[in-house]
Write a protein that holds these residues in place. Structure first.
Motif, PDB file in Angstrom:
ATOM      1  N   PRO A  66     -34.811  -1.511  -1.036  1.00 58.02           N
ATOM      2  CA  PRO A  66     -33.892  -2.526  -1.580  1.00 58.02           C
ATOM      3  C   PRO A  66     -34.540  -3.459  -2.586  1.00 58.02           C
ATOM      4  CG  PRO A  66     -33.664  -2.333   0.803  1.00 58.02           C
ATOM      5  CD  PRO A  66     -34.855  -1.523   0.422  1.00 58.02           C
ATOM      6  N   SER A  67     -35.860  -3.714  -2.471  1.00 58.80           N
ATOM      7  CA  SER A  67     -36.496  -4.719  -3.329  1.00 58.80           C
ATOM      8  C   SER A  67     -37.441  -4.112  -4.355  1.00 58.80           C
ATOM      9  CB  SER A  67     -37.275  -5.718  -2.462  1.00 58.80           C
ATOM     10  OG  SER A  67     -38.270  -5.033  -1.719  1.00 58.80           O
ATOM     11  N   THR A  68     -37.270  -2.813  -4.657  1.00 57.73           N
ATOM     12  CA  THR A  68     -38.210  -2.200  -5.603  1.00 57.73           C
ATOM     13  C   THR A  68     -38.019  -2.780  -6.995  1.00 57.73           C
ATOM     14  OG1 THR A  68     -38.974  -0.115  -6.534  1.00 57.73           O
ATOM     15  CG2 THR A  68     -36.630  -0.309  -6.123  1.00 57.73           C
ATOM     16  N   LYS A  69     -39.143  -2.980  -7.681  1.00 64.91           N
ATOM     17  CA  LYS A  69     -39.147  -3.528  -9.041  1.00 64.91           C
ATOM     18  C   LYS A  69     -39.507  -2.478 -10.074  1.00 64.91           C
ATOM     19  CE  LYS A  69     -40.442  -8.254  -7.659  1.00 64.91           C
ATOM     20  NZ  LYS A  69     -39.310  -8.960  -8.305  1.00 64.91           N
ATOM     21  N   PHE A  70     -39.587  -1.200  -9.692  1.00 59.52           N
ATOM     22  CA  PHE A  70     -40.121  -0.174 -10.576  1.00 59.52           C
ATOM     23  C   PHE A  70     -39.169   1.009 -10.631  1.00 59.52           C
ATOM     24  CE2 PHE A  70     -43.514  -2.515  -8.512  1.00 59.52           C
ATOM     25  CZ  PHE A  70     -44.248  -2.978  -9.585  1.00 59.52           C
ATOM     26  N   THR A  71     -39.347   1.830 -11.709  1.00 61.17           N
ATOM     27  CA  THR A  71     -38.591   3.068 -11.883  1.00 61.17           C
ATOM     28  C   THR A  71     -39.522   4.079 -12.522  1.00 61.17           C
ATOM     29  OG1 THR A  71     -36.612   4.055 -12.814  1.00 61.17           O
ATOM     30  CG2 THR A  71     -37.721   2.390 -14.156  1.00 61.17           C
ATOM     31  N   ILE A  72     -39.193   5.389 -12.395  1.00 61.10           N
ATOM     32  CA  ILE A  72     -40.048   6.458 -12.922  1.00 61.10           C
ATOM     33  C   ILE A  72     -39.179   7.455 -13.667  1.00 61.10           C
ATOM     34  CG2 ILE A  72     -39.932   7.931 -10.882  1.00 61.10           C
ATOM     35  CD1 ILE A  72     -42.933   8.528 -11.311  1.00 61.10           C
ATOM     36  N   ASP A  73     -39.720   7.985 -14.755  1.00 62.78           N
ATOM     37  CA  ASP A  73     -39.028   9.026 -15.512  1.00 62.78           C
ATOM     38  C   ASP A  73     -39.179  10.340 -14.771  1.00 62.78           C
ATOM     39  OD1 ASP A  73     -39.205  11.313 -17.763  1.00 62.78           O
ATOM     40  OD2 ASP A  73     -37.858   9.690 -18.432  1.00 62.78           O
ATOM     41  N   GLY A  74     -38.064  11.031 -14.502  1.00 62.81           N
ATOM     42  CA  GLY A  74     -38.098  12.224 -13.671  1.00 62.81           C
ATOM     43  C   GLY A  74     -38.869  13.372 -14.272  1.00 62.81           C
ATOM     44  N   HIS A  75     -38.971  13.501 -15.597  1.00 68.33           N
ATOM     45  CA  HIS A  75     -39.625  14.653 -16.226  1.00 68.33           C
ATOM     46  C   HIS A  75     -41.059  14.336 -16.628  1.00 68.33           C
ATOM     47  CE1 HIS A  75     -35.869  16.856 -16.304  1.00 68.33           C
ATOM     48  NE2 HIS A  75     -35.266  15.772 -16.810  1.00 68.33           N
ATOM     49  N   SER A  76     -41.283  13.138 -17.223  1.00 69.61           N
ATOM     50  CA  SER A  76     -42.629  12.827 -17.699  1.00 69.61           C
ATOM     51  C   SER A  76     -43.506  12.185 -16.643  1.00 69.61           C
ATOM     52  CB  SER A  76     -42.535  11.890 -18.915  1.00 69.61           C
ATOM     53  OG  SER A  76     -41.963  10.627 -18.528  1.00 69.61           O
ATOM     54  N   GLY A  77     -42.911  11.540 -15.597  1.00 67.16           N
ATOM     55  CA  GLY A  77     -43.696  10.858 -14.568  1.00 67.16           C
ATOM     56  C   GLY A  77     -44.184   9.502 -14.995  1.00 67.16           C
ATOM     57  N   VAL A  78     -43.571   8.925 -16.051  1.00 61.40           N
ATOM     58  CA  VAL A  78     -43.986   7.606 -16.522  1.00 61.40           C
ATOM     59  C   VAL A  78     -43.374   6.537 -15.627  1.00 61.40           C
ATOM     60  CG1 VAL A  78     -43.881   5.980 -18.449  1.00 61.40           C
ATOM     61  CG2 VAL A  78     -44.264   8.413 -18.885  1.00 61.40           C
ATOM     62  N   LEU A  79     -44.224   5.629 -15.078  1.00 61.51           N
ATOM     63  CA  LEU A  79     -43.800   4.538 -14.209  1.00 61.51           C
ATOM     64  C   LEU A  79     -43.599   3.293 -15.049  1.00 61.51           C
ATOM     65  CD1 LEU A  79     -43.364   3.735 -11.183  1.00 61.51           C
ATOM     66  CD2 LEU A  79     -45.739   2.942 -11.213  1.00 61.51           C
ATOM     67  N   ARG A  80     -42.412   2.637 -14.885  1.00 64.67           N
ATOM     68  CA  ARG A  80     -42.069   1.467 -15.667  1.00 64.67           C
ATOM     69  C   ARG A  80     -41.607   0.349 -14.736  1.00 64.67           C
ATOM     70  NH1 ARG A  80     -41.277   3.110 -21.011  1.00 64.67           N
ATOM     71  NH2 ARG A  80     -41.098   5.387 -21.277  1.00 64.67           N
ATOM     72  N   ILE A  81     -41.651  -0.907 -15.258  1.00 60.50           N
ATOM     73  CA  ILE A  81     -41.043  -2.051 -14.560  1.00 60.50           C
ATOM     74  C   ILE A  81     -39.540  -1.959 -14.789  1.00 60.50           C
ATOM     75  CG2 ILE A  81     -40.909  -4.553 -14.402  1.00 60.50           C
ATOM     76  CD1 ILE A  81     -43.768  -4.679 -15.467  1.00 60.50           C
ATOM     77  N   ARG A  82     -38.762  -2.029 -13.736  1.00 58.19           N
ATOM     78  CA  ARG A  82     -37.315  -1.873 -13.837  1.00 58.19           C
ATOM     79  C   ARG A  82     -36.740  -2.945 -14.757  1.00 58.19           C
ATOM     80  NH1 ARG A  82     -33.587   0.685 -10.616  1.00 58.19           N
ATOM     81  NH2 ARG A  82     -35.203   1.171  -9.073  1.00 58.19           N
ATOM     82  N   ALA A  83     -35.724  -2.573 -15.491  1.00 59.81           N
ATOM     83  CA  ALA A  83     -35.066  -3.500 -16.403  1.00 59.81           C
ATOM     84  C   ALA A  83     -34.494  -4.675 -15.614  1.00 59.81           C
ATOM     85  CB  ALA A  83     -33.961  -2.777 -17.178  1.00 59.81           C
ATOM     86  N   GLY A  84     -34.765  -5.884 -16.102  1.00 65.78           N
ATOM     87  CA  GLY A  84     -34.283  -7.097 -15.441  1.00 65.78           C
ATOM     88  C   GLY A  84     -35.206  -7.609 -14.358  1.00 65.78           C
ATOM     89  N   GLU A  85     -36.305  -6.913 -14.065  1.00 64.02           N
ATOM     90  CA  GLU A  85     -37.256  -7.334 -13.035  1.00 64.02           C
ATOM     91  C   GLU A  85     -38.535  -7.833 -13.704  1.00 64.02           C
ATOM     92  OE1 GLU A  85     -36.745  -7.558  -9.882  1.00 64.02           O
ATOM     93  OE2 GLU A  85     -34.849  -6.449  -9.703  1.00 64.02           O
TER      94      GLU A  85
END
Length: 832
Positions: free
Chosen positions: A179-198
């Motif tokens: 519920p409190s995750t601040k991150f997202t990952i691209d499914g094909h490249s595996g790039v980890l990013r800070i979620r938009a708005g976080e």
């Protein structure tokens, strides 16, 4: 292979030239790709094939039609993956396959007809199955990210590979959602990013843990479709940056100024720390407002001090606004924070609570009152005031009453500065003069919220006055007394005791007795001693039990009762007595005779009698039962012949002196002379009955008259019934009627002689309704119960009796059989 085949063919041709006939080599069928038999041309097998599976069939032929056999060999040092059945050519997998380790197998297949052998080199291709999970590279995943990293920015790239082919080897990525995750990952490249708005914040959370999942594209494995995944943990460390203002620690802040404080006294110290804890800066403190010039603060330590005496302070409460800022450099400060410091001017707790009476300060209060006052009553004789000279919380205290539990209570229980103390009765029954002549309590005043907890005490003494609130009480609800009979008049019986706990005249008790059983007794009014009347004569044989009531009464008429039970003890004052001192008895050989003496004492063992033979003529002929008084002949005397051999007297009248002695102490005894006439039982029961009754002829006559009377009454009753029935008939002339009576239940008449009652009762007959009493207790041998006799009928015309005894022959003839039967039954019990 072709060269080897040509050489073999040439050898075969050469051999044929010598032998003079042709012999061709066998050969494999080439069935092409996708075929399951032949020579393994372009044959492939899946790596998930189970060991023991039949995978192929080698197939070939011999030109001459000779039977062929098949075989398979492998290079030296390589595994044997297949086995071949020589005759059928069936090929079976014997080793586990793994395409990722070896994707093809090189083998040699053979076919022979026994003389010629053909060998071919073949390649078996291993196809892929989805049996491998994605594998992450560069583990473990640790990422350092500054807290001011922009939303949506890339912070890391994860990578995983899958050794399978096709879709089973493709990899996609996703994060296990929280519920409190601040991150997202691209499914094909595996790039980890800070979620938009976080955004990241070092002060809130310094480390984040994210679970990434690598998933392949799925594929078949053992004929089932499956998708395989792997997980890894990404540790994200947030790096601090200079972006947070200072923070006050330990808020809210409260300080106190006491009446003894002086200028320069430290009131309170505030403390703040830099919000950026990774590289903290120095703090700078200042007072913005609220001090009114009475307080200052140290800019570096945060200590607040007093600048004047407390008496100069105009307010009781001050609220200081204090500012703190972090020093960034020589040119200025970063963000700042403001807090409030509340300073209260308070009184010093230097006065304990104090109790006052009508004449000033007092620590002992006395009161006189009667016992058992009403519950809820106020003890108005106590005038108590309590006071604390301090102010505010220092003057708040609690009142407690220490003493016998729940007897009195104090009001109020909480006091601020001063109050009038009221004592109220809570339990009236506990204020009892008989328990306590005075009650002592401690009145306690204790401060509630002060650290010193000053206290004060006062003694409350209550002197009680007695009232007549108790009734006399006996030591027992009933008294049991025993007194021997024949005790002289005025003998003591029992002493009763009653007490009244009241004091003075109210505690004096007087006794009296009353009741139907009290006529023979008196009681001393003050001592409680019960004794017999001077003229009283107690006799246990007349009356042995008395009971009556005794009353204890105080001077105001309050009383109580107890019951007295008196038992008159029997004394052995009566000797046993025979009804005559000279007795005559007729004894039939084999049957006893009974004598009886009576002792008029009331209780055992005084009235228990023992019988004994004092003297007998002739001697040693008789035995006597010591308890029942039955006299019988010695067992060896069974006939008149033995009797006549013992004595020369023809009438056989023997004398026995019998003694009856009671069991009392002292013991009394009486003797009697018994004349016993010995006779032998006659064969005819009627004669035996007359013989036994010759000492008492009135008994036989009375029995005869009774039987005749019963017969006459029955005849009169029957005639009366028939008369009334004929009278009620409507016929004028007498009519002959046949009366048929219902058969009545046969009533058994038992004629039982009772021996041992007295000499007059010897041979007496009784009529009983229960024929079951015919069983003689002395005869233990079982015998059949005789049939019950029928009711007697009217006698025939009177005539002379055959025996010449003067008894009506009609009665004898009618009852003879029944009487003889009953006499035989009665006498048989006494024969040995």
């Amino acid at each position: 292979v072709q060269m080897i085949s040509l050489s073999l063919i040439s050898l075969n041709v050469l051999d044929l030239s010598f032998s003079g006939q042709s012999d061709f080599a066998p050969y494999f069928y080439d069935n092409g790709a996708g075929s399951s038999n032949g020579n393994l041309a372009l044959f492939s097998i899946s790596e998930d094939t189970s060991v023991g599976t039949h995978v192929y069939t080698l197939n070939g032929s011999d030109p001459e039609g000779e039977p062929v056999t098949f075989g398979m060999t492998f290079d030296k040092g390589s595994r044997d993956y297949f086995s071949v059945e020589p005759k059928s050519g069936n090929m079976t997998l014997i080793q586990t396959l793994d395409r990722e380790v070896q994707d093809e197998i090189v083998a040699f297949v053979t076919i022979t007809d026994g003389r010629n052998k053909v060998v071919e080199n073949v390649r078996v291709f291993i196809t892929d199955a989805n049996d491998e999970k994605p594998e992450f590279l560069n583990l473990p995943f640790v990422v350092d990210v500054p807290e001011d990293a922009a939303s949506g920015s890339s912070i890391y790239r994860v990578q995983a590979i899958d050794r399978d082919l096709g879709s089973g080897g493709s990899v996609t990525y996703y994060l296990q959602s929280t519920p409190s995750t601040k991150f997202t990952i691209d499914g094909h490249s595996g790039v980890l990013r800070i979620r938009a708005g976080e955004s990241l914040d070092y002060e809130l959370s310094r480390t984040h843990f994210v679970t990434v999942v690598a998933k392949d594209g799925g594929g078949k494995y053992h004929e089932k479709y499956q998708v395989m995944t792997s997980t890894a943990i990404i540790t994200i460390n947030v790096l601090d940056t200079q972006d947070s203002p200072p923070l006050f620690v330990g808020t809210p802040y409260f300080g106190y100024v006491y009446e003894v404080s002086v200028p320069g006294s430290e009131i309170f110290t505030v403390f703040a720390k830099d919000g950026d804890q990774n590289n903290p800066n120095a703090m700078h403190y200042s007072i913005l407002s609220g001090s009114d010039g009475f307080f200052i603060i140290n800019s570096s330590s945060g200590c607040i001090s007093l600048t004047s005496f407390p008496v100069q302070l105009k307010n009781e409460l001050y609220e200081l606004k204090v500012k703190v800022a972090a020093e960034v450099g020589p040119d200025g400060f970063s963000d700042y924070s403001i807090t409030t410091v509340t300073i209260r001017v308070v009184d010093l707790n230097n006065h304990p609570p104090t109790f006052y009476g009508e004449n000033g300060q007092q620590n002992r209060f006395e009161l006189t009152m009667y016992e058992h006052p009403p519950e809820g009553e106020i003890l108005r004789g106590l005038k108590i005031t309590v006071n604390d000279s301090d102010q505010g919380a220092n003057a708040k205290f609690r009142l407690l009453l220490v003493g016998p539990s729940r007897v009195l209570r104090v009001v109020p229980q909480t006091v601020l500065n001063e109050a009038q103390v009221t004592i109220i009765v809570e339990n009236s029954s506990a204020i009892d003069y008989e328990k306590y002549q005075f009650l002592t309590f401690k009145l306690l005043a204790v401060e509630i919220d002060t650290p010193e907890r000053f206290s004060a005490t006062a003694d409350i003494v209550i002197d009680l006055l007695d009232t007549n609130d108790n009734v006399p009480k006996f030591s027992s609800e009933f008294y049991i007394a025993r007194i021997p009979e024949n005790s002289p008049g005025g003998s003591n019986v029992v002493s009763v005791t009653a007490t009244d706990p009241d004091s003075g005249l109210w505690g004096e008790v007087k006794y009296s007795i009353y009741g139907s059983g009290a006529d023979l007794f008196l009681i001393h009014p003050t001592s409680g001693i019960i004794y017999t009347q001077p003229w009283a004569s107690l006799d246990a044989e007349v009356k042995s039990k008395y009971n009556f009531y005794v009353k204890a009464e105080d001077t105001e008429g309050k009383y109580n009762l107890a019951e007295v039970f008196v038992t008159v003890l029997d004394q052995n004052d009566h000797p046993p007595e025979f009804n005559q001192n000279f007795l005559e008895k007729t004894m039939i050989i084999g049957a006893p005779v009974k004598i009886e003496a009576v002792d008029e004492d009331a209780e055992e063992p005084n009235n228990l009698i023992e019988y004994s033979i004092m003297k007998a003529d002739p001697d040693n002929i008789f035995d006597i039962n010591t308890s029942t008084g039955e006299i019988k002949l010695k067992p060896y005397i069974r006939s008149m012949e033995i009797v006549q051999n013992i004595t020369k007297q023809k009438d056989c009248r023997w004398s026995v002196v019998v003694q009856a002695r009671d069991r009392g102490s002292p013991s009394f005894s009486t003797t009697a002379v018994v004349k016993i006439h010995i006779t032998e039982a006659v064969s005819r029961p009627m004669a035996a009955f007359l013989m036994q009754s010759r000492d008492n002829p009135m008994k036989a006559l009375g029995l005869t008259v009774s039987i005749i009377t019963v017969i006459v009454l029955v005849t009169v009753m029957i005639s009366t019934i028939m008369y009334f029935r004929n009278t009620k008939s409507n016929r004028i002339t007498p009519a002959r009627r046949i009366i048929r009576r219902r058969p009545k239940e046969q009533r058994s008449w038992t004629f039982r002689p009772r021996f041992g009652q007295s000499d007059q009762s010897f041979g007496k007959f009784f009529i009983d309704d229960d024929s079951s009493d015919n069983h003689n207790t002395n005869n233990s041998s079982p015998r059949a119960k005789p049939p019950a006799p029928s009711a007697p009928v009217l006698p025939p015309p009177s005539g002379q009796d055959k025996d010449g005894s003067g008894i009506s022959s009609a009665l004898v003839s009618e009852l003879k059989m029944r009487i003889e039967q009953k006499i035989n039954e009665a006498n048989q019990g006494y024969y040995y």
